[in-house]
Design a protein around this motif. Structure first.
Motif, PDB file in Angstrom:
ATOM      1  N   THR A 108       0.810  -1.220   0.000  1.00  0.00           N
ATOM      2  CA  THR A 108       0.000   0.000   0.000  1.00  0.00           C
ATOM      3  C   THR A 108       0.845   1.273   0.000  1.00  0.00           C
ATOM      4  OG1 THR A 108      -0.206  -0.207   2.419  1.00  0.00           O
ATOM      5  CG2 THR A 108      -2.021  -1.046   1.079  1.00  0.00           C
ATOM      6  N   CYS A 113      -4.360  -6.487   0.246  1.00  0.00           N
ATOM      7  CA  CYS A 113      -4.396  -5.461  -0.794  1.00  0.00           C
ATOM      8  C   CYS A 113      -4.864  -4.150  -0.188  1.00  0.00           C
ATOM      9  CB  CYS A 113      -5.323  -5.868  -1.940  1.00  0.00           C
ATOM     10  SG  CYS A 113      -7.079  -5.927  -1.504  1.00  0.00           S
ATOM     11  N   SER A 114      -4.733  -3.092  -0.943  1.00  0.00           N
ATOM     12  CA  SER A 114      -5.295  -1.810  -0.533  1.00  0.00           C
ATOM     13  C   SER A 114      -6.812  -1.893  -0.527  1.00  0.00           C
ATOM     14  CB  SER A 114      -4.844  -0.716  -1.506  1.00  0.00           C
ATOM     15  OG  SER A 114      -5.699   0.406  -1.440  1.00  0.00           O
ATOM     16  N   GLN A 173      -8.647   0.219  -1.575  1.00  0.00           N
ATOM     17  CA  GLN A 173      -9.112   0.791  -2.838  1.00  0.00           C
ATOM     18  C   GLN A 173      -9.361  -0.273  -3.895  1.00  0.00           C
ATOM     19  OE1 GLN A 173      -6.590   3.987  -4.150  1.00  0.00           O
ATOM     20  NE2 GLN A 173      -6.826   5.166  -2.267  1.00  0.00           N
ATOM     21  N   THR A 187      -6.875  -5.633   4.566  1.00  0.00           N
ATOM     22  CA  THR A 187      -6.493  -4.326   4.031  1.00  0.00           C
ATOM     23  C   THR A 187      -5.709  -3.498   5.048  1.00  0.00           C
ATOM     24  OG1 THR A 187      -8.638  -3.392   4.669  1.00  0.00           O
ATOM     25  CG2 THR A 187      -8.437  -4.227   2.432  1.00  0.00           C
ATOM     26  N   GLY A 222      -3.154   0.054   5.530  1.00  0.00           N
ATOM     27  CA  GLY A 222      -3.339   1.416   5.037  1.00  0.00           C
ATOM     28  C   GLY A 222      -4.673   2.003   5.458  1.00  0.00           C
ATOM     29  N   GLN A 277       1.725   5.902   3.513  1.00  0.00           N
ATOM     30  CA  GLN A 277       0.773   5.097   2.742  1.00  0.00           C
ATOM     31  C   GLN A 277       0.197   5.938   1.602  1.00  0.00           C
ATOM     32  OE1 GLN A 277       0.305   1.895   3.376  1.00  0.00           O
ATOM     33  NE2 GLN A 277       1.576   1.906   5.194  1.00  0.00           N
ATOM     34  N   ARG A 321      -2.329   4.465  -0.757  1.00  0.00           N
ATOM     35  CA  ARG A 321      -3.643   3.983  -1.167  1.00  0.00           C
ATOM     36  C   ARG A 321      -4.406   3.619   0.097  1.00  0.00           C
ATOM     37  NH1 ARG A 321      -0.720   0.110  -3.393  1.00  0.00           N
ATOM     38  NH2 ARG A 321      -2.370  -1.413  -3.796  1.00  0.00           N
ATOM     39  N   VAL A 322      -5.088   4.632   0.690  1.00  0.00           N
ATOM     40  CA  VAL A 322      -5.705   4.467   2.005  1.00  0.00           C
ATOM     41  C   VAL A 322      -7.221   4.623   1.929  1.00  0.00           C
ATOM     42  CG1 VAL A 322      -3.639   5.349   3.143  1.00  0.00           C
ATOM     43  CG2 VAL A 322      -5.499   6.922   2.612  1.00  0.00           C
TER      44      VAL A 322
END
Length: 231
Positions: A116, A153-154, A156, A173, A175, A186, A188-189
């Protein structure tokens, strides 16, 4: 699952003594902890065993990647530690070796897709000719095919990943930042509520709790946000 079983607090601290103090402060509010490189290399692996023996769930964030036999041997030993989750980089051969080694154990293996802290530009600099979202989705499909327990994963990408994995696999997830919190390094939060709404099964939160003036109150606020989102 209730929010308490979905919130994973990252013990991103320098010493086992700091980790012990934080776990004591959080008490029964938190049931699930992540131990990564920083603490692992400061005596954190034995602490991880102690946490598991005390009834806590432990997410060992080692991001394994090596030749098949080495990955398999590592997973076999981690199973003996009583861990709940373990990460490895989502390379097909490594995932297949890990799944075979963990067979029948109950250890949830998680494939790390794209960190992330990385965005499309970072991937390009690393030599990838694909954007972050497309690489996450490709690795999610490979993790499912390998028989993994889930992916990291993020948030997002969580909605698109959930569509690939279906309802039975974990989508973890990192982040995660409460509304108004500093994103730090980070890139992609999402907020806790947004991440759950997107299909995440577990949220990893470190700095917003670990560095809070009142970590227990910070954890309780995040759990409240999660409970509202789930309702």
């Amino acid at each position: 699952m209730n929010p308490r079983s979905r919130l994973i607090v990252g013990l991103d601290v320098a010493t086992v003594a700091n980790a012990e103090k934080l776990v004591s402060t959080l008490g029964d509010t938190v049931a699930f902890y992540k131990i990564g490189y920083q603490l692992a290399f400061a005596g954190g692996l034995e602490f991880a065993r102690d946490l598991a023996r005390s009834g806590k769930q432990v997410f060992l964030d080692m991001k394994l990647l090596d030749i098949d036999n080495t990955v398999a041997s590592a997973v076999e030993n981690i199973v003996k530690m009583g861990m709940t989750m373990l990460t490895l980089h989502a390379y097909p051969k490594a995932m297949q070796a890990a799944v075979a080694a963990a067979d029948g154990s109950g250890l949830c293996l998680l494939g790390v897709t794209v960190l992330t802290s990385m965005d499309d530009g970072d991937l390009s600099d690393a030599g990838y000719q694909v954007n972050a979202r497309d690489l996450v989705l490709k690795r999610a499909a490979q993790a499912k095919a390998a028989g993994m327990g889930g992916i990291v994963c993020s948030a997002q990408e969580a909605e698109a990943v959930r569509a690939i994995l279906g309802p039975g696999m974990a989508v973890v997830t990192p982040g995660i930042r409460p509304a108004g919190a500093d994103a730090g390094d980070q890139k992609r939060v999402m907020t806790p509520a947004q991440a759950l709404g997107a299909g995440a099964s577990h949220l990893v939160v470190a700095r917003p709790i670990v560095r809070a003036a009142d970590p227990k109150a910070a954890a309780e606020a995040i759990l409240s946000d999660m409970k509202t989102a789930l309702a």
